[in-house]
Design an enzyme around this catalytic site. Structure first.
Site, short mmCIF file in Angstrom:
data_model
loop_
_atom_site.label_atom_id
_atom_site.label_comp_id
_atom_site.label_asym_id
_atom_site.label_seq_id
_atom_site.Cartn_x
_atom_site.Cartn_y
_atom_site.Cartn_z
N HIS A 1 0.85 -1.54 0.09
CA HIS A 1 0.08 0.03 -0.03
C HIS A 1 0.97 1.32 -0.18
O HIS A 1 0.40 2.17 0.04
CB HIS A 1 -0.74 0.03 1.45
CG HIS A 1 -1.63 -1.23 1.19
ND1 HIS A 1 -3.17 -1.15 0.52
CD2 HIS A 1 -2.54 -2.24 2.05
CE1 HIS A 1 -3.90 -2.02 0.46
NE2 HIS A 1 -3.42 -3.01 1.35
N ARG B 1 6.03 -6.25 3.33
CA ARG B 1 4.87 -7.14 2.27
C ARG B 1 4.36 -7.06 1.38
O ARG B 1 5.07 -5.48 0.88
CB ARG B 1 3.62 -6.63 3.88
CG ARG B 1 2.70 -6.85 2.94
CD ARG B 1 0.97 -6.53 4.19
NE ARG B 1 1.23 -4.85 3.89
CZ ARG B 1 -0.22 -4.97 4.90
NH1 ARG B 1 -0.88 -5.09 4.95
NH2 ARG B 1 0.06 -3.44 4.48
N ASP C 1 15.47 -12.30 -2.71
CA ASP C 1 17.09 -12.17 -3.21
C ASP C 1 17.30 -10.85 -2.70
O ASP C 1 18.19 -10.43 -2.46
CB ASP C 1 16.65 -12.79 -4.29
CG ASP C 1 16.29 -14.24 -4.63
OD1 ASP C 1 16.09 -14.89 -4.02
OD2 ASP C 1 16.07 -14.79 -6.29
N GLN D 1 -1.33 -13.14 6.09
CA GLN D 1 -2.25 -12.30 6.64
C GLN D 1 -3.34 -12.67 6.82
O GLN D 1 -3.71 -13.56 5.82
CB GLN D 1 -1.91 -10.81 5.81
CG GLN D 1 -1.17 -9.85 5.90
CD GLN D 1 -1.05 -8.50 6.17
OE1 GLN D 1 -0.69 -8.22 5.15
NE2 GLN D 1 -2.03 -8.02 6.51
N GLU E 1 -7.58 -11.64 6.69
CA GLU E 1 -7.53 -10.51 6.20
C GLU E 1 -9.25 -10.89 5.55
O GLU E 1 -9.90 -9.73 5.04
CB GLU E 1 -7.07 -9.62 5.25
CG GLU E 1 -5.44 -9.24 5.26
CD GLU E 1 -4.91 -8.26 4.67
OE1 GLU E 1 -4.82 -7.10 4.73
OE2 GLU E 1 -4.06 -8.67 3.37
N ASP F 1 -9.35 -4.28 6.17
CA ASP F 1 -9.80 -4.87 5.09
C ASP F 1 -10.51 -6.38 5.91
O ASP F 1 -11.62 -6.89 5.19
CB ASP F 1 -8.63 -5.61 4.72
CG ASP F 1 -7.86 -5.56 3.40
OD1 ASP F 1 -8.56 -3.96 3.34
OD2 ASP F 1 -6.84 -5.32 3.35
#
Length: 264
Positions: free
Chosen positions: A46, A71, A85, A148, A150, A176
């Site tokens: 986000h 996230r 990575d 998560q 949600e 959410d």
């Protein structure tokens, strides 16, 4: 090779506390990584942050001795592979609602034979203070996998979704989750119904032996959640810390300018 202390705290049944980085700012990450939090999560879902800035942020966090998590934008193999990575110590995967989605997320985090993560890169080894060969041999033991919860449907199917081997924690996205519980008119759920959903998540996590996590917005709330048994606990974000601090000064000096920064 560095170990992941957050993974060990959670396995030992202890709480682990961190915060969210939502501004995509390397300097803010450098300072907060020295504040004493167990971990910092760079929010790529986000926020405006790109992979290059994320790489510099997680390097700064790791170099300061804190644990850098990311996230990812969504539960995709390429998103997960790229942040690992580039040196992440773990991922927070949003909106995991089915067992297959949970299996896919875990698989993307782990090298064969336990997963499907491809072998390559060197920045990850640098952040862990290891050679690439050592990293490839030990990374599966150190990468933190947080899924998560949600959506209310995931709560109802909790055991099936989150009992996948390799999951280190289940983290609630309160906004959410509440949105998924709106009635047909768009009205949000009653407080009692929402709190019951949280209680069901905590009970489910305890039942399957996976630590539960939640985002909180004050010291008092964080303490209360830890007392309830939540382990992976986020408190606010760097933006919220800045906004709250600014509001405290403005209110304390009675500036009366009508500022509304704290609502963010």
């Amino acid at each position: 090779m560095r170990t992941n202390p957050v993974k060990r705290l959670l396995k030992a049944g202890q709480p682990s506390v961190g915060t969210w980085l939502s501004l995509g700012n390397i300097t803010a990450a450098r300072f907060l990584s020295r504040a004493g939090f167990d971990w910092l999560t760079v929010d790529v879902e986000h926020s405006l942050v790109n992979v290059e800035t994320t790489t510099h942020m997680i390097a700064s966090i790791a170099d300061a001795g804190c644990v850098p998590l990311v996230r990812v934008p969504s539960n995709r193999h390429d998103h997960i592979k790229r942040v690992l990575d580039n040196g992440g110590f773990g991922v927070v995967v949003p909106m995991v609602c089915t067992r297959q989605e949970a299996q896919d997320a875990v698989s993307a985090c782990l090298y064969p034979p336990f997963g499907t993560r491809s072998v390559g890169g060197s920045v990850h080894a640098l952040n862990f203070g290891a050679s690439p060969v050592e990293y490839y041999a030990k990374a599966n033991d150190e990468i933190l996998i947080v899924l998560q919860c949600e959506h209310i449907q995931a709560v109802r199917n909790f055991d099936e979704v989150y009992s996948v081997p390799g999951v280190d924690a289940v983290f609630v996205g309160p906004n959410d989750l509440a949105a998924s519980m709106r009635d047909p008119t768009g009205r949000p759920p009653a407080s009692d119904a929402f709190q019951q959903a949280l209680a069901d998540i905590l009970a489910g996590a305890t039942r399957i032996g996976v630590p539960a996590g939640i985002h909180t917005f004050s010291i008092e709330e964080a303490k209360a959640r830890i007392a309830e048994g939540w382990q992976f606990v986020a408190v606010n974000s760097e933006l919220k810390f800045m906004a709250d601090g600014a509001k405290q000064v403005v209110d304390g000096l009675g500036l009366g300018k009508g500022g509304d920064l704290a609502k963010y």
